[in-house]
Design an enzyme around this catalytic site. Structure first.
Site, PDB file in Angstrom:
ATOM      1  N   ASP A  23       0.729  -1.162   0.057  1.00 12.07           N
ATOM      2  CA  ASP A  23      -0.180   0.154  -0.023  1.00 12.07           C
ATOM      3  C   ASP A  23       0.782   1.214   0.104  1.00 12.07           C
ATOM      4  OD1 ASP A  23      -1.962   2.049   0.300  1.00 12.07           O
ATOM      5  OD2 ASP A  23      -2.202   1.597   2.575  1.00 12.07           O
ATOM      6  N   ASN A  25      -0.664   4.544  -0.402  1.00 14.43           N
ATOM      7  CA  ASN A  25      -1.435   5.907  -0.010  1.00 14.43           C
ATOM      8  C   ASN A  25      -2.406   5.719   1.044  1.00 14.43           C
ATOM      9  OD1 ASN A  25      -3.421   4.038  -0.860  1.00 14.43           O
ATOM     10  ND2 ASN A  25      -4.582   5.693  -2.382  1.00 14.43           N
ATOM     11  N   ASP A  27      -4.409   3.646   2.703  1.00 16.30           N
ATOM     12  CA  ASP A  27      -5.731   3.225   3.036  1.00 16.30           C
ATOM     13  C   ASP A  27      -5.881   2.035   3.228  1.00 16.30           C
ATOM     14  OD1 ASP A  27      -5.101   2.041   0.593  1.00 16.30           O
ATOM     15  OD2 ASP A  27      -6.676   2.848  -0.664  1.00 16.30           O
ATOM     16  N   ASP A 100      -5.708 -10.956 -14.954  1.00 18.27           N
ATOM     17  CA  ASP A 100      -6.782 -11.914 -14.456  1.00 18.27           C
ATOM     18  C   ASP A 100      -8.112 -11.405 -15.123  1.00 18.27           C
ATOM     19  OD1 ASP A 100      -8.294 -13.933 -13.206  1.00 18.27           O
ATOM     20  OD2 ASP A 100      -7.088 -13.753 -11.329  1.00 18.27           O
ATOM     21  N   ASP A 202     -10.376 -16.811 -15.674  1.00 18.42           N
ATOM     22  CA  ASP A 202     -11.059 -17.269 -14.360  1.00 18.42           C
ATOM     23  C   ASP A 202     -12.174 -18.261 -14.897  1.00 18.42           C
ATOM     24  OD1 ASP A 202     -11.330 -16.488 -11.369  1.00 18.42           O
ATOM     25  OD2 ASP A 202     -13.541 -16.303 -12.124  1.00 18.42           O
ATOM     26  N   GLU A 263      -7.988 -20.936 -15.937  1.00 17.88           N
ATOM     27  CA  GLU A 263      -8.488 -21.873 -14.844  1.00 17.88           C
ATOM     28  C   GLU A 263      -9.640 -22.881 -14.992  1.00 17.88           C
ATOM     29  OE1 GLU A 263     -10.389 -21.432 -10.309  1.00 17.88           O
ATOM     30  OE2 GLU A 263     -10.932 -19.905 -11.801  1.00 17.88           O
ATOM     31  N   HIS A 323      -4.776 -17.793  -4.361  1.00 17.72           N
ATOM     32  CA  HIS A 323      -5.319 -17.231  -3.743  1.00 17.72           C
ATOM     33  C   HIS A 323      -6.623 -17.835  -3.222  1.00 17.72           C
ATOM     34  CE1 HIS A 323      -7.326 -16.890  -7.588  1.00 17.72           C
ATOM     35  NE2 HIS A 323      -8.364 -16.373  -6.948  1.00 17.72           N
ATOM     36  N   ASP A 324      -6.900 -18.895  -3.677  1.00 15.89           N
ATOM     37  CA  ASP A 324      -8.219 -19.926  -3.141  1.00 15.89           C
ATOM     38  C   ASP A 324      -7.743 -21.077  -2.259  1.00 15.89           C
ATOM     39  OD1 ASP A 324      -9.919 -18.398  -4.928  1.00 15.89           O
ATOM     40  OD2 ASP A 324      -9.219 -19.556  -6.584  1.00 15.89           O
TER      41      ASP A 324
HETATM   42  C1  GLC Z   1     -12.135 -18.439  -9.485  1.00 12.82           C
HETATM   43  C2  GLC Z   1     -11.248 -17.696  -8.467  1.00 12.82           C
HETATM   44  C3  GLC Z   1     -11.922 -17.264  -7.239  1.00 12.82           C
HETATM   45  C4  GLC Z   1     -13.134 -16.633  -7.240  1.00 12.82           C
HETATM   46  C5  GLC Z   1     -14.186 -17.758  -8.431  1.00 12.82           C
HETATM   47  C6  GLC Z   1     -15.551 -16.501  -8.815  1.00 12.82           C
HETATM   48  O1  GLC Z   1     -12.323 -19.833  -9.040  1.00 12.82           O
HETATM   49  O2  GLC Z   1      -9.990 -17.967  -8.471  1.00 12.82           O
HETATM   50  O3  GLC Z   1     -10.982 -16.776  -6.428  1.00 12.82           O
HETATM   51  O4  GLC Z   1     -13.937 -16.573  -6.099  1.00 12.82           O
HETATM   52  O5  GLC Z   1     -13.465 -17.974  -9.581  1.00 12.82           O
HETATM   53  O6  GLC Z   1     -14.651 -15.602  -9.668  1.00 12.82           O
HETATM   54 CA    CA Z   2      -3.663   1.872  -1.213  1.00 18.31          CA
END
Ligand code: GLC
Ligand code: CA
Length: 534
Positions: A23, A25, A27, A100, A202, A263, A323-324
């Site tokens: 970050d 700024n 926030d 993404d 995605d 994905e 991230h999942d």
């Molecule tokens: C994919 C992403 C996940 C998201 C889902 C809906 O699986 O990796 O983070 O919640 O799609 O977009």
């Molecule tokens: Ca920021």
């Protein structure tokens, strides 16, 4: 002649979750300027590409995975100028940028959906999957949402339902409408023209649904989650995806050196593989490797299968984190010792295939535990009793020992992991034996040795059930990798062959406790790595 380097094939790709990286700024939310500030760190780490989790404007029901404008940058991350600067600064360092694209569904705040709500004869109505209720008023079919509950959301002013694979605030687009497909191709064109190097798609195999929206058949056996009680044959993986991917690929190929990775939602390795071809995706993700149990058999099998599926023509990739999913450091390790993580890194960076790293993996970040009140992820909010959600792996990057780990001077959107005073980038840069320096050394080694970045892969039989051994062969070099998954020293025999050139130790992992190589055998310390070459 030196083979031409292809960034996405020969290099390493690093995923950033922009909210949590840096970050600038105050926030409490990471931003594009923050990523720009950290590009030198990433350059020194040795990566070739960055996959940015979504940065398009989003009301953040699913933190960027619900997009309200595909052709803009969310103001909380910066401006289009900031994005152009990021592209320039990254390219100056030979780092490529992968966006993404979340196209299966938009946000319910997207103007397309807002229009589609207005009336049944609005031109945008057919851009989403609207259906009349069943004669008894019930849902149009039995499709469920992956995030829980029915996939159908009722709208009383239209007396219709719309379909959402994920949250109700993430309505699915109707890809059978040619105008939708055109608008989606325009999204690709827009970012390609700006100079973006690649895309992560995605849940792309959910774009098309069965034309008649037929029920999903019941699945045999007992399944805890209602979603798993159905065969998802009608809500995902329709054949229409192939010609549409071809259109995407044709467009992308008009621009040199671009890359598309998909994905594949709910797919087996075989299904994920079907979408990888010279006229479809460059690569796809598969979870078998990341979900392997600890040990040479599990990882060996996952790798052997995924590698063989690709054959010589196509190029696999591997990830341990994203991230999942809970972080590998939390899945495979209890406590703070990094020996197992060094072993995983040694495997991850010496396989045939593009290694993906997820921010913080290189310093062994653990998942952060959050109380119910701290949960941000919609999955955790909806299903707290059974699933805590995905916040654990999304905590802010741990840069140094200053307040909030150097991530932000303000209160971060998600609390920083309490380990940050000892586990952070600055501390690990100063420690020659740190996990971070281990990653840096291995990434350099991979880059410098053709067998490691370009060679074919051959898994050798498990002579010692604790040690995974494989060979990588390029025209000019061979490498042998031996990985001891046990916490005891182990010995393995070197493959005896006609080749008279002797193996040399290229990388031993540890200065203080290195592997020992003699004429035909190799002694590995607990969790030890040896990379040999000839
Ligand atoms: C994919 C992403 C996940 C998201 C889902 C809906 O699986 O990796 O983070 O919640 O799609 O977009
Ligand atoms: Ca920021």
């Amino acid at each position: 002649m030196k083979a031409k380097r292809t960034w996405w094939r020969d290099g390493v790709i690093y995923q950033i979750y922009p909210r949590s990286f840096q970050d600038t700024n105050a926030d409490g939310i990471g931003d594009l300027q923050g990523i720009i500030q950290r590009l030198d760190y990433l350059k020194d780490l040795g990566i070739d590409g960055i996959w940015l989790s979504p940065i398009n404007p989003s009301p953040d029901v699913d933190f960027g995975y619900d997009v309200s404008d595909y052709l803009n940058i969310d103001a909380k991350f910066g401006s289009m100028q900031d994005f152009d600067l990021l592209l320039n600064e990254a390219h100056r360092r030979n780092i490529h940028i992968i966006m993404d694209l979340v196209l299966n569904h938009s946000s319910d705040q997207h103007p397309w959906f807002q229009e589609s709500l207005k009336s049944k004869d609005n031109p945008y109505h057919d851009w989403y999957l609207w259906r009349d209720p069943a004669p008894d008023g019930d849902y149009p079919n039995n499709w469920l949402s992956f995030f829980g509950g029915s996939g159908w959301e009722y709208n009383s002013s239209l007396n219709q339902y719309y379909y959402h694979t994920f949250c109700p605030e993430q309505p699915d687009l109707n890809f059978r409408n040619p105008e939708v497909r055109q608008a989606i191709l325009d999204v690709f064109r827009f970012w390609l023209e700006r100079g973006v190097d690649g895309f992560r798609l995605d849940v792309f195999n959910a774009y098309f649904k069965d034309r008649e929206l037929r029920d999903n058949p019941r699945r045999r056996g007992l399944h805890l989650r209602p979603y798993d009680r159905f065969e998802h044959v009608n809500d995902i993986s329709q054949p229409e995806m192939f010609p549409f991917l071809q259109e995407i690929r044709k467009l992308v190929d008009k621009y040199p050196n671009r890359y598309v990775v998909g994905e594949t939602f709910l797919a087996s390795p075989v299904q994920a593989r079907m979408y990888i071809a010279p006229d479809l995706l460059h690569a796809g993700f598969d979870y078998a490797y990341a979900r392997s149990p600890w040990g040479p058999t599990g990882f060996g099998n996952a790798v052997a299968y995924w590698d063989a599926l690709h054959g010589e023509k196509d190029w696999p990739n591997y990830f341990l984190n994203n991230h999942d999913t809970p972080r590998s450091a939390s899945r495979y390790v209890t406590g703070e010792d990094d020996a197992r993580l060094k072993l995983l890194a040694s495997m991850h960076l010496t396989l045939r295939g593009t290694p993906y790293l997820y921010y913080g993996e290189e310093i062994g970040m653990r998942d952060t535990r959050y109380s119910r009140a701290e949960i941000q992820d919609p999955v955790g909010k909806r299903k707290w009793l059974s699933v805590k959600g995905r916040d654990g792996c999304r905590s802010p990057m741990q840069w140094d020992a200053s307040a909030n780990a150097g991530f932000s001077p303000a209160k971060p959107w998600l609390r920083v992991n309490p380990e940050y005073p000892t586990r952070n980038v600055e501390a690990q840069l100063q420690d020659p034996e740190s996990l971070l320096n281990f990653y840096r050394a291995l990434i350099r080694l991979r880059r410098e040795n053709p067998a490691l970045h370009a060679g074919s892969l051959e898994l050798l039989p498990l002579e010692n059930e604790s040690v995974l051994v494989y060979k990588r062969s390029a025209p000019t070099q061979e490498a042998l990798i031996a990985l001891n998954f046990s916490n005891h020293p182990q010995q393995v025999n070197l493959p005896g062959e006609d080749n008279t050139r002797a193996w040399q130790l290229l990388f031993g992992g540890s200065e203080s406790d290195p592997p020992l190589l003699d004429a035909d055998s190799l002694s590995l310390p607990a969790y030890g790595t040896a990379i040999l070459s000839r």
